[in-house]
Motif scaffolding. Structure first.
Motif, PDB file in Angstrom:
ATOM      1  N   HIS A  30       0.872  -1.166   0.000  1.00 20.96           N
ATOM      2  CA  HIS A  30       0.000   0.000   0.000  1.00 20.96           C
ATOM      3  C   HIS A  30       0.908   1.215   0.000  1.00 20.96           C
ATOM      4  O   HIS A  30       1.876   1.268   0.758  1.00 20.96           O
ATOM      5  CB  HIS A  30      -0.896   0.027   1.235  1.00 20.96           C
ATOM      6  CG  HIS A  30      -1.714  -1.214   1.407  1.00 20.96           C
ATOM      7  ND1 HIS A  30      -2.881  -1.458   0.718  1.00 20.96           N
ATOM      8  CD2 HIS A  30      -1.510  -2.304   2.201  1.00 20.96           C
ATOM      9  CE1 HIS A  30      -3.368  -2.630   1.078  1.00 20.96           C
ATOM     10  NE2 HIS A  30      -2.568  -3.163   1.979  1.00 20.96           N
TER      11      HIS A  30
ATOM     12  N   LEU B 226       1.216   5.592  -0.121  1.00 22.83           N
ATOM     13  CA  LEU B 226       0.554   6.873   0.103  1.00 22.83           C
ATOM     14  C   LEU B 226       1.564   7.979  -0.129  1.00 22.83           C
ATOM     15  O   LEU B 226       2.645   7.970   0.474  1.00 22.83           O
ATOM     16  CB  LEU B 226       0.018   6.940   1.538  1.00 22.83           C
ATOM     17  CG  LEU B 226      -0.848   8.147   1.917  1.00 22.83           C
ATOM     18  CD1 LEU B 226      -2.160   8.128   1.134  1.00 22.83           C
ATOM     19  CD2 LEU B 226      -1.136   8.135   3.422  1.00 22.83           C
TER      20      LEU B 226
ATOM     21  N   TYR C 127      -7.823   7.275  15.705  1.00 21.77           N
ATOM     22  CA  TYR C 127      -7.017   6.546  14.736  1.00 21.77           C
ATOM     23  C   TYR C 127      -5.533   6.797  15.024  1.00 21.77           C
ATOM     24  O   TYR C 127      -5.119   7.953  15.210  1.00 21.77           O
ATOM     25  CB  TYR C 127      -7.331   7.004  13.311  1.00 21.77           C
ATOM     26  CG  TYR C 127      -8.720   6.641  12.840  1.00 21.77           C
ATOM     27  CD1 TYR C 127      -8.939   5.480  12.118  1.00 21.77           C
ATOM     28  CD2 TYR C 127      -9.813   7.461  13.129  1.00 21.77           C
ATOM     29  CE1 TYR C 127     -10.208   5.138  11.670  1.00 21.77           C
ATOM     30  CE2 TYR C 127     -11.090   7.130  12.696  1.00 21.77           C
ATOM     31  CZ  TYR C 127     -11.281   5.965  11.968  1.00 21.77           C
ATOM     32  OH  TYR C 127     -12.542   5.636  11.536  1.00 21.77           O
TER      33      TYR C 127
ATOM     34  N   VAL D  19      -3.621  10.825   5.956  1.00 17.14           N
ATOM     35  CA  VAL D  19      -4.357   9.764   6.641  1.00 17.14           C
ATOM     36  C   VAL D  19      -5.659  10.321   7.227  1.00 17.14           C
ATOM     37  O   VAL D  19      -6.710   9.675   7.151  1.00 17.14           O
ATOM     38  CB  VAL D  19      -3.496   9.114   7.740  1.00 17.14           C
ATOM     39  CG1 VAL D  19      -4.301   8.053   8.485  1.00 17.14           C
ATOM     40  CG2 VAL D  19      -2.241   8.498   7.147  1.00 17.14           C
TER      41      VAL D  19
ATOM     42  N   LEU E 114      -8.257  10.382   4.668  1.00 12.57           N
ATOM     43  CA  LEU E 114      -8.795   9.060   4.349  1.00 12.57           C
ATOM     44  C   LEU E 114      -9.909   8.652   5.312  1.00 12.57           C
ATOM     45  O   LEU E 114     -10.868   7.987   4.914  1.00 12.57           O
ATOM     46  CB  LEU E 114      -7.674   8.020   4.388  1.00 12.57           C
ATOM     47  CG  LEU E 114      -6.620   8.063   3.283  1.00 12.57           C
ATOM     48  CD1 LEU E 114      -5.524   7.038   3.562  1.00 12.57           C
ATOM     49  CD2 LEU E 114      -7.246   7.804   1.920  1.00 12.57           C
ATOM     50  N   VAL E 115      -9.768   9.036   6.583  1.00 10.40           N
ATOM     51  CA  VAL E 115     -10.751   8.597   7.591  1.00 10.40           C
ATOM     52  C   VAL E 115     -11.732   9.710   7.950  1.00 10.40           C
ATOM     53  O   VAL E 115     -12.489   9.573   8.912  1.00 10.40           O
ATOM     54  CB  VAL E 115     -10.037   8.083   8.867  1.00 10.40           C
ATOM     55  CG1 VAL E 115      -9.138   6.905   8.526  1.00 10.40           C
ATOM     56  CG2 VAL E 115      -9.234   9.186   9.557  1.00 10.40           C
TER      57      VAL E 115
ATOM     58  N   ILE F 208     -14.057   3.967   9.830  1.00 14.93           N
ATOM     59  CA  ILE F 208     -13.522   3.720   8.493  1.00 14.93           C
ATOM     60  C   ILE F 208     -12.310   2.788   8.590  1.00 14.93           C
ATOM     61  O   ILE F 208     -11.377   3.039   9.354  1.00 14.93           O
ATOM     62  CB  ILE F 208     -13.127   5.050   7.819  1.00 14.93           C
ATOM     63  CG1 ILE F 208     -14.386   5.905   7.623  1.00 14.93           C
ATOM     64  CG2 ILE F 208     -12.424   4.796   6.491  1.00 14.93           C
ATOM     65  CD1 ILE F 208     -14.110   7.280   7.052  1.00 14.93           C
ATOM     66  N   ASP F 209     -12.360   1.724   7.818  1.00 14.47           N
ATOM     67  CA  ASP F 209     -11.241   0.785   7.778  1.00 14.47           C
ATOM     68  C   ASP F 209     -10.180   1.287   6.806  1.00 14.47           C
ATOM     69  O   ASP F 209     -10.489   1.686   5.679  1.00 14.47           O
ATOM     70  CB  ASP F 209     -11.711  -0.606   7.318  1.00 14.47           C
ATOM     71  CG  ASP F 209     -12.630  -1.269   8.325  1.00 14.47           C
ATOM     72  OD1 ASP F 209     -12.551  -0.904   9.514  1.00 14.47           O
ATOM     73  OD2 ASP F 209     -13.416  -2.140   7.926  1.00 14.47           O
ATOM     74  N   THR F 210      -8.940   1.259   7.233  1.00 15.54           N
ATOM     75  CA  THR F 210      -7.821   1.651   6.381  1.00 15.54           C
ATOM     76  C   THR F 210      -6.565   0.943   6.863  1.00 15.54           C
ATOM     77  O   THR F 210      -6.379   0.766   8.079  1.00 15.54           O
ATOM     78  CB  THR F 210      -7.586   3.175   6.406  1.00 15.54           C
ATOM     79  OG1 THR F 210      -6.393   3.487   5.657  1.00 15.54           O
ATOM     80  CG2 THR F 210      -7.423   3.700   7.824  1.00 15.54           C
TER      81      THR F 210
ATOM     82  N   TRP G  24      -3.844   2.235   6.863  1.00 13.29           N
ATOM     83  CA  TRP G  24      -2.934   3.293   7.300  1.00 13.29           C
ATOM     84  C   TRP G  24      -3.084   3.683   8.757  1.00 13.29           C
ATOM     85  O   TRP G  24      -2.332   4.508   9.257  1.00 13.29           O
ATOM     86  CB  TRP G  24      -3.118   4.528   6.402  1.00 13.29           C
ATOM     87  CG  TRP G  24      -2.605   4.259   5.034  1.00 13.29           C
ATOM     88  CD1 TRP G  24      -3.310   3.936   3.919  1.00 13.29           C
ATOM     89  CD2 TRP G  24      -1.233   4.215   4.659  1.00 13.29           C
ATOM     90  NE1 TRP G  24      -2.467   3.701   2.869  1.00 13.29           N
ATOM     91  CE2 TRP G  24      -1.200   3.871   3.283  1.00 13.29           C
ATOM     92  CE3 TRP G  24      -0.026   4.430   5.336  1.00 13.29           C
ATOM     93  CZ2 TRP G  24       0.005   3.737   2.585  1.00 13.29           C
ATOM     94  CZ3 TRP G  24       1.163   4.308   4.652  1.00 13.29           C
ATOM     95  CH2 TRP G  24       1.173   3.967   3.291  1.00 13.29           C
TER      96      TRP G  24
ATOM     97  N   ARG H 115      -7.685   1.611  14.559  1.00 17.32           N
ATOM     98  CA  ARG H 115      -8.849   2.361  15.030  1.00 17.32           C
ATOM     99  C   ARG H 115      -9.273   1.866  16.407  1.00 17.32           C
ATOM    100  O   ARG H 115      -9.314   0.666  16.657  1.00 17.32           O
ATOM    101  CB  ARG H 115     -10.013   2.178  14.049  1.00 17.32           C
ATOM    102  CG  ARG H 115     -11.242   3.032  14.397  1.00 17.32           C
ATOM    103  CD  ARG H 115     -12.384   2.821  13.412  1.00 17.32           C
ATOM    104  NE  ARG H 115     -13.018   1.515  13.562  1.00 17.32           N
ATOM    105  CZ  ARG H 115     -13.104   0.617  12.595  1.00 17.32           C
ATOM    106  NH1 ARG H 115     -12.584   0.856  11.411  1.00 17.32           N
ATOM    107  NH2 ARG H 115     -13.716  -0.546  12.823  1.00 17.32           N
TER     108      ARG H 115
END
Length: 409
Positions: free
Chosen positions: A272, A274, A291, A306, A309-310, A328-330, A332, A335
């Motif tokens: 992954h 970024l 997060y 990041v 993203l969330v 939110i699942d990530t 990065w 949670r």
């Protein structure tokens, strides 16, 4: 283990001793040595037992290859994990047949990955034993036709003669690990001189390398493996990913004039990736979730990316915790569901945990001066439940966030 003992280890007799030593891994050292000494002399016994132990340890970094490879204690400690080296080699080469000079090859973890990616590698190191080990590894893994290892100083190489310079300067001195690039071997100025004369360069550095040591025209990529930041990779020159493939001539131009400048974080396995966009996170109160960004994103100063993203915000503009109201699942960030936010007070925290019947606590902190182990003792926990507490600052005020014991994302 000295050079002579290592060379003997490569003989048919030495290989037999090594095979017997591998069967004794985990046994009492005195018993193992006594058993081998019935057949072999002291030097070969010691070398075989040492190598067998190193191979056993190396499985965590090199997987199945470790059973065929050779190591030194320092070489294994400093070697790149195979998955990280393979990611770097794929990004650099992608099977194009590039000619690469490895300026400080160590036991050969990176040159193995480069050769497997299709590169021809000329490598140097200043230690005779290390050169012998790297050569043996190339031969053991069937890469001898792509790899040459020479005893030489990095400063003596001619990077102009190659498509790519790769350098992983040693970060250990006689006093132990060093975090000062000027104390690397070779020192950072020597490395940068080699870079200035190369067509393209890929440099491996410690994750904590100060930003002022990163060349202005480099892309800095921080790489994390299963949540642990392993290295910073500095890319100078044409992007391997975007470069026109020229069969290793090194004369192709970048597509659309792209330049390798900026910051990037990469997570393995995956990968992954970024990249920096310049977005800045807003600040705001703690919401339903906290997060915790991966360390590679933090090192690369990508907390804002990041947060985007969330759909989150920073409870404190100087602390790399993000809060939001959506689960939110990530990859990065981990949670955590927020249960309660308190100003930090040992008495209040102890009461809150006692009321929740918490007997086991995972303590995380950032921006807090609290000693975690002392706090753990002072909490005097009892109960059969678990939770996560986060020690941090919120708008510059010492605070603690108690999280529900739900597994993080």
């Amino acid at each position: 283990m000295d050079l002579e003992a290592f060379r003997e280890l490569l003989t048919p007799r030495g290989l037999r001793a090594l095979g017997e030593a591998e069967e004794l891994v985990g046994a009492d050292p005195v018993v193992a040595a006594t058993k081998l000494r019935r057949t072999y002399d002291a030097a070969l016994t010691s070398a075989a037992l040492t190598q067998a132990g190193l191979r056993d340890r190396a499985r965590a970094k090199f997987g199945a290859d470790a059973a065929r490879m050779y190591f030194t204690p320092h070489g294994l400690e400093q070697a790149t994990r195979a998955e990280v080296a393979e990611h770097r080699a794929r990004r650099l080469a992608a099977g194009t047949g590039l000619r690469v000079v490895d300026a400080c090859c160590g036991i050969g973890g990176d040159l193995v990955a480069l050769a497997r990616a299709g590169c021809t590698v000329d490598a140097v190191d200043t230690d005779p034993l290390t050169v012998a080990v790297a050569t043996a590894n190339a031969e053991a893994l069937g890469l001898a036709d792509r790899v040459t290892v020479t005893l030489a100083d990095a400063a003596s190489i001619t990077p102009e003669a190659y498509d790519v310079l790769f350098a992983d300067p040693a970060r250990r001195t006689s006093r132990g690990r060093t975090f000062d690039p000027l104390a690397y071997s070779p020192p950072w100025p020597v490395v940068l001189d080699l870079v200035s004369r190369s067509r393209r360069a890929c440099l491996k550095a410690a994750p904590g390398i100060p930003y002022e040591f990163i060349p202005d025209d480099a892309e800095a990529e921080w790489v994390s493996y299963r949540g642990e930041v392993k290295e910073a990779t500095l890319w100078v020159g044409r992007p391997a990913d975007a470069a026109e493939r020229t069969g290793g001539s090194g004369t192709g131009e970048s597509e659309a004039g792209e330049e390798r400048i900026g910051r990037r974080a990469t997570l393995l396995p995956g990968p992954h990736s970024l990249a920096a966009t310049g977005v800045r996170a807003s600040t705001g109160p703690v919401g339903r979730y906290v997060y915790e960004p991966d360390g590679a994103a933090i090192r690369a100063h990508l907390v804002g990316e990041v947060a985007e993203l969330v759909h989150g915000r920073l409870p404190d503009p100087m602390i790399a915790y993000i809060s939001g109201d959506e689960p939110i699942d990530t990859p990065w960030a981990a949670r955590y569901a927020v249960d309660e936010v308190l100003p930090f007070s040992l008495k209040r925290l102890r009461t809150a945990l006692r009321d929740r019947q918490i007997g086991n606590v995972t303590i995380k902190k950032r921006g807090s001066a609290v000693d975690i182990e002392r706090l753990r003792r002072d909490l005097r926990l009892s109960g059969d439940k678990s939770t996560v507490i986060i020690l941090t600052r919120i708008m510059d005020r010492p605070s603690v966030i108690i999280c529900d014991p739900t597994p993080p994302a």
